[in-house]
Motif scaffolding. Structure first.
Motif, mmCIF file in Angstrom:
data_model
loop_
_atom_site.group_PDB
_atom_site.id
_atom_site.type_symbol
_atom_site.label_atom_id
_atom_site.label_comp_id
_atom_site.label_asym_id
_atom_site.label_seq_id
_atom_site.Cartn_x
_atom_site.Cartn_y
_atom_site.Cartn_z
ATOM 1 N N ASP A 119 0.838 -1.205 0.000
ATOM 2 C CA ASP A 119 0.000 0.000 0.000
ATOM 3 C C ASP A 119 0.869 1.249 0.000
ATOM 4 O O ASP A 119 1.830 1.362 0.769
ATOM 5 C CB ASP A 119 -0.917 0.018 1.219
ATOM 6 C CG ASP A 119 -2.088 -0.944 1.096
ATOM 7 O OD1 ASP A 119 -2.210 -1.609 0.044
ATOM 8 O OD2 ASP A 119 -2.876 -1.039 2.060
ATOM 9 N N GLY A 120 0.553 2.170 -0.885
ATOM 10 C CA GLY A 120 1.310 3.410 -0.989
ATOM 11 C C GLY A 120 2.576 3.294 -1.803
ATOM 12 O O GLY A 120 3.327 4.268 -1.917
ATOM 13 N N LEU A 121 2.826 2.105 -2.380
ATOM 14 C CA LEU A 121 4.056 1.872 -3.139
ATOM 15 C C LEU A 121 3.746 1.544 -4.589
ATOM 16 O O LEU A 121 2.655 1.076 -4.917
ATOM 17 C CB LEU A 121 4.845 0.703 -2.529
ATOM 18 C CG LEU A 121 5.259 0.819 -1.069
ATOM 19 C CD1 LEU A 121 5.970 -0.456 -0.630
ATOM 20 C CD2 LEU A 121 6.156 2.030 -0.857
ATOM 21 N N ALA A 122 4.728 1.764 -5.454
ATOM 22 C CA ALA A 122 4.657 1.261 -6.823
ATOM 23 C C ALA A 122 4.996 -0.220 -6.791
ATOM 24 O O ALA A 122 5.857 -0.655 -6.030
ATOM 25 C CB ALA A 122 5.638 2.015 -7.715
ATOM 26 N N ALA A 123 4.314 -1.006 -7.614
ATOM 27 C CA ALA A 123 4.559 -2.448 -7.624
ATOM 28 C C ALA A 123 4.214 -3.015 -8.992
ATOM 29 O O ALA A 123 3.437 -2.437 -9.752
ATOM 30 C CB ALA A 123 3.725 -3.140 -6.549
ATOM 31 N N THR A 124 4.794 -4.178 -9.265
ATOM 32 C CA THR A 124 4.484 -4.885 -10.496
ATOM 33 C C THR A 124 4.355 -6.366 -10.199
ATOM 34 O O THR A 124 4.653 -6.830 -9.095
ATOM 35 C CB THR A 124 5.529 -4.601 -11.589
ATOM 36 O OG1 THR A 124 5.023 -5.030 -12.853
ATOM 37 C CG2 THR A 124 6.862 -5.287 -11.291
ATOM 38 N N THR A 125 3.910 -7.107 -11.202
ATOM 39 C CA THR A 125 3.730 -8.549 -11.087
ATOM 40 C C THR A 125 3.727 -9.124 -12.501
ATOM 41 O O THR A 125 4.002 -8.400 -13.470
ATOM 42 C CB THR A 125 2.420 -8.889 -10.329
ATOM 43 O OG1 THR A 125 2.345 -10.305 -10.115
ATOM 44 C CG2 THR A 125 1.190 -8.424 -11.089
ATOM 45 N N HIS A 126 3.421 -10.386 -12.627
ATOM 46 C CA HIS A 126 3.301 -11.014 -13.951
ATOM 47 C C HIS A 126 2.238 -10.274 -14.761
ATOM 48 O O HIS A 126 1.206 -9.863 -14.227
ATOM 49 C CB HIS A 126 2.912 -12.487 -13.779
ATOM 50 C CG HIS A 126 2.988 -13.271 -15.046
ATOM 51 N ND1 HIS A 126 2.020 -13.190 -16.033
ATOM 52 C CD2 HIS A 126 3.912 -14.161 -15.488
ATOM 53 C CE1 HIS A 126 2.344 -13.985 -17.025
ATOM 54 N NE2 HIS A 126 3.488 -14.600 -16.729
ATOM 55 N N ALA A 127 2.480 -10.117 -16.039
ATOM 56 C CA ALA A 127 1.555 -9.384 -16.906
ATOM 57 C C ALA A 127 0.132 -9.938 -16.832
ATOM 58 O O ALA A 127 -0.849 -9.192 -16.913
ATOM 59 C CB ALA A 127 2.052 -9.413 -18.347
ATOM 60 N N GLY A 128 0.019 -11.242 -16.643
ATOM 61 C CA GLY A 128 -1.293 -11.867 -16.582
ATOM 62 C C GLY A 128 -2.013 -11.680 -15.256
ATOM 63 O O GLY A 128 -3.166 -12.099 -15.121
ATOM 64 N N ALA A 129 -1.353 -11.076 -14.277
ATOM 65 C CA ALA A 129 -1.956 -10.903 -12.948
ATOM 66 C C ALA A 129 -2.091 -9.434 -12.549
ATOM 67 O O ALA A 129 -2.377 -9.140 -11.395
ATOM 68 C CB ALA A 129 -1.131 -11.653 -11.908
ATOM 69 N N ILE A 130 -1.882 -8.533 -13.478
ATOM 70 C CA ILE A 130 -1.977 -7.102 -13.169
ATOM 71 C C ILE A 130 -3.355 -6.755 -12.598
ATOM 72 O O ILE A 130 -3.475 -6.036 -11.604
ATOM 73 C CB ILE A 130 -1.677 -6.249 -14.422
ATOM 74 C CG1 ILE A 130 -0.183 -6.377 -14.815
ATOM 75 C CG2 ILE A 130 -2.057 -4.788 -14.201
ATOM 76 C CD1 ILE A 130 0.799 -5.836 -13.805
ATOM 77 N N GLY A 131 -4.406 -7.284 -13.215
ATOM 78 C CA GLY A 131 -5.760 -7.023 -12.735
ATOM 79 C C GLY A 131 -5.986 -7.558 -11.330
ATOM 80 O O GLY A 131 -6.660 -6.909 -10.515
ATOM 81 N N GLU A 132 -5.409 -8.719 -11.023
ATOM 82 C CA GLU A 132 -5.546 -9.291 -9.683
ATOM 83 C C GLU A 132 -4.874 -8.412 -8.640
ATOM 84 O O GLU A 132 -5.404 -8.214 -7.545
ATOM 85 C CB GLU A 132 -4.939 -10.694 -9.639
ATOM 86 C CG GLU A 132 -5.714 -11.738 -10.400
ATOM 87 C CD GLU A 132 -5.009 -13.078 -10.354
ATOM 88 O OE1 GLU A 132 -5.180 -13.802 -9.360
ATOM 89 O OE2 GLU A 132 -4.272 -13.381 -11.322
ATOM 90 N N LEU A 133 -3.688 -7.887 -8.975
ATOM 91 C CA LEU A 133 -2.986 -7.024 -8.034
ATOM 92 C C LEU A 133 -3.770 -5.736 -7.803
ATOM 93 O O LEU A 133 -3.891 -5.272 -6.667
ATOM 94 C CB LEU A 133 -1.571 -6.715 -8.536
ATOM 95 C CG LEU A 133 -0.672 -5.930 -7.581
ATOM 96 C CD1 LEU A 133 -0.500 -6.643 -6.241
ATOM 97 C CD2 LEU A 133 0.697 -5.680 -8.220
ATOM 98 N N ARG A 134 -4.324 -5.180 -8.867
ATOM 99 C CA ARG A 134 -5.138 -3.965 -8.724
ATOM 100 C C ARG A 134 -6.371 -4.226 -7.865
ATOM 101 O O ARG A 134 -6.804 -3.369 -7.098
ATOM 102 C CB ARG A 134 -5.559 -3.454 -10.101
ATOM 103 C CG ARG A 134 -4.440 -2.769 -10.861
ATOM 104 C CD ARG A 134 -4.946 -2.158 -12.151
ATOM 105 N NE ARG A 134 -3.916 -1.319 -12.753
ATOM 106 C CZ ARG A 134 -3.576 -1.352 -14.038
ATOM 107 N NH1 ARG A 134 -4.209 -2.162 -14.866
ATOM 108 N NH2 ARG A 134 -2.627 -0.557 -14.499
ATOM 109 N N ALA A 135 -6.955 -5.421 -8.003
ATOM 110 C CA ALA A 135 -8.168 -5.756 -7.262
ATOM 111 C C ALA A 135 -7.911 -5.929 -5.769
ATOM 112 O O ALA A 135 -8.812 -5.753 -4.951
ATOM 113 C CB ALA A 135 -8.799 -7.026 -7.833
ATOM 114 N N ILE A 136 -6.681 -6.272 -5.405
ATOM 115 C CA ILE A 136 -6.354 -6.474 -3.990
ATOM 116 C C ILE A 136 -6.437 -5.167 -3.215
ATOM 117 O O ILE A 136 -6.941 -5.121 -2.095
ATOM 118 C CB ILE A 136 -4.961 -7.127 -3.843
ATOM 119 C CG1 ILE A 136 -5.055 -8.603 -4.226
ATOM 120 C CG2 ILE A 136 -4.412 -6.973 -2.430
ATOM 121 C CD1 ILE A 136 -3.731 -9.310 -4.260
ATOM 122 N N SER A 137 -5.896 -4.096 -3.811
ATOM 123 C CA SER A 137 -5.904 -2.809 -3.109
ATOM 124 C C SER A 137 -5.772 -1.665 -4.102
ATOM 125 O O SER A 137 -4.884 -1.701 -4.966
ATOM 126 C CB SER A 137 -4.758 -2.740 -2.097
ATOM 127 O OG SER A 137 -4.640 -1.448 -1.549
#
Length: 197
Positions: A119-137
């Motif tokens: 939270d409050g940080l820039a972050a990345t993940t696998h291209a196929g999971a970008i939506g999942e990471l956005r949905a978390i917070s």
């Protein structure tokens, strides 16, 4: 000597943990005394079936693992179950609180995100999971095209091979360019630092 701990769980992506494991363990082969002790940790001492069916025997279980200086959370299909496992979440939270560096590879970012650590940080993940990471917070500044991102204590990388690049970058941050050059030469890895902020 710093302890580098890599979390394992069923259906962990092999290169997500094996790539960083290789970087930090090779550092101890090409420089003595070894600057890192590299360990794997899982829910139990039983072998873990990684993606593709590779069985891996962890060095420690959650109860016996030492405190990590560098904690690396890999991803893979199993990260979704791991992010719902209270024992794993509790262990990651306790380790992260005292670690010098906490890094994720691929969908390992989902676990860190679930704990609120991104939270409050820039972050990345696998291209196929970008939506999942956005949905978390909605408090995470998700950067879809970043190879890896350094926030100081917390680092995240894109999928699979990006974990090797992040680990080499982190190796330089923790030691020096000369050691990185030796590791890259030993691994015969075509490395170009491709961080994104």
């Amino acid at each position: 000597m710093k302890t580098v701990a890599l979390l394992l769980f069923p259906d962990v992506e092999v290169l997500d943990f094996a790539g960083p494991f290789e970087v930090f363990s090779v550092a101890g082969e090409v420089r003595q005394p070894a600057p890192f002790r590299v360990i794997t940790v899982a829910d139990s001492a039983n072998p873990i079936a990684a993606v593709g069916g590779l069985n891996v025997a962890p060095h420690f279980d959650l109860a016996t693992a030492p405190q990590a200086d560098v904690l690396i959370i890999p991803g893979g299909k199993g990260s979704r179950a791991a992010m719902r496992d209270p024992r794993i979440l509790d262990w990651v939270a306790r380790q992260a609180a005292r670690a010098e560096v906490v890094a994720s590879v691929c969908t390992g970012a989902l676990i860190l995100g679930k704990l609120g650590l991104l939270d409050g940080l820039a972050a990345t993940t696998h291209a196929g999971a970008i939506g999942e990471l956005r949905a978390i917070s909605d408090k995470i500044d998700v950067r879809p095209t970043a190879r890896f991102i350094d926030n100081g204590k917390y680092l995240t990388s894109g999928g699979i091979t990006a974990g090797i690049d992040m680990s080499l970058y982190l190796l330089k941050r923790l030691t020096d360019q000369q050691l990185v050059d030796l590791v890259v030469e030993e691994m015969e890895y075509d490395w170009r630092m491709r961080a994104a902020g």
